[in-house]
Design a protein around this motif. Sequence first.
Motif, PDB file in Angstrom:
ATOM      1  N   ALA A  33      -1.733  10.794   0.094  1.00 48.72           N
ATOM      2  CA  ALA A  33      -1.842   9.694   1.053  1.00 48.72           C
ATOM      3  C   ALA A  33      -1.185   8.433   0.507  1.00 48.72           C
ATOM      4  N   GLN A  34      -1.335   8.174  -0.798  1.00 52.94           N
ATOM      5  CA  GLN A  34      -0.695   6.996  -1.394  1.00 52.94           C
ATOM      6  C   GLN A  34       0.824   7.123  -1.324  1.00 52.94           C
ATOM      7  N   GLU A  35       1.335   8.336  -1.545  1.00 55.00           N
ATOM      8  CA  GLU A  35       2.785   8.551  -1.437  1.00 55.00           C
ATOM      9  C   GLU A  35       3.269   8.285  -0.013  1.00 55.00           C
ATOM     10  N   ALA A  36       2.499   8.723   0.990  1.00 53.89           N
ATOM     11  CA  ALA A  36       2.860   8.466   2.388  1.00 53.89           C
ATOM     12  C   ALA A  36       2.837   6.970   2.679  1.00 53.89           C
ATOM     13  N   LEU A  37       1.828   6.275   2.167  1.00 58.77           N
ATOM     14  CA  LEU A  37       1.739   4.832   2.358  1.00 58.77           C
ATOM     15  C   LEU A  37       2.899   4.128   1.672  1.00 58.77           C
ATOM     16  N   ALA A  69       1.259  -4.192   0.852  1.00 68.63           N
ATOM     17  CA  ALA A  69       0.727  -3.953   2.191  1.00 68.63           C
ATOM     18  C   ALA A  69       0.365  -5.269   2.870  1.00 68.63           C
ATOM     19  N   GLN A  70      -0.231  -6.175   2.110  1.00 62.13           N
ATOM     20  CA  GLN A  70      -0.607  -7.476   2.660  1.00 62.13           C
ATOM     21  C   GLN A  70       0.637  -8.271   3.049  1.00 62.13           C
ATOM     22  N   PRO A  81      -0.623  -0.696   7.000  1.00 68.62           N
ATOM     23  CA  PRO A  81      -0.529  -0.479   5.557  1.00 68.62           C
ATOM     24  C   PRO A  81      -1.692  -1.095   4.783  1.00 68.62           C
ATOM     25  N   GLU A  82      -2.093  -2.288   5.190  1.00 61.59           N
ATOM     26  CA  GLU A  82      -3.197  -2.953   4.496  1.00 61.59           C
ATOM     27  C   GLU A  82      -4.513  -2.204   4.702  1.00 61.59           C
ATOM     28  N   ALA A 113      -5.008   5.347   9.781  1.00 62.06           N
ATOM     29  CA  ALA A 113      -4.252   4.093   9.810  1.00 62.06           C
ATOM     30  C   ALA A 113      -2.754   4.349   9.650  1.00 62.06           C
ATOM     31  N   LEU A 114      -2.418   5.413   8.919  1.00 64.30           N
ATOM     32  CA  LEU A 114      -1.016   5.748   8.696  1.00 64.30           C
ATOM     33  C   LEU A 114      -0.435   6.619   9.810  1.00 64.30           C
TER      34      LEU A 114
END
Length: 117
Positions: A33-37, A69-70, A81-82, A113-114
């Motif tokens: 999930a972090q890689e997708a984000l 993200a912010q 993203p945030e 969210a993604l």
Amino acid sequence: MRLKAVAPFAVALLLVSAPAAWAGPCTQDIVAAQEALDRLIADLAASGPTAPESEDATLSHDPSPGGMAQAEAELGDGIAPELAQTELDKARKADEREDSDACHQALAKARDALGLE
């Protein structure tokens, strides 16, 4: 003599496999999930508006995923993203506690969210 030649490889093999032994119940899902984000943020950064460098950037400090993200949200790229990063942070904490239910709930919110299934 042969043992001395094999020892460094044995140590390297143990070091590479050690993190898997310490992984929590959903570590691999968090990584995915972090890689997708990260890909989403990179795509938004490449195609969206720009902003002036922050003071930290001028001091050669690497941005955190949450900071990126912010920044994207502040530039008008939406808050997805945030929100995803916030939920991934919750998932990591739950994963460290080996709380599988809380980890998977936070991951589900991050993936939602993604826009991932």
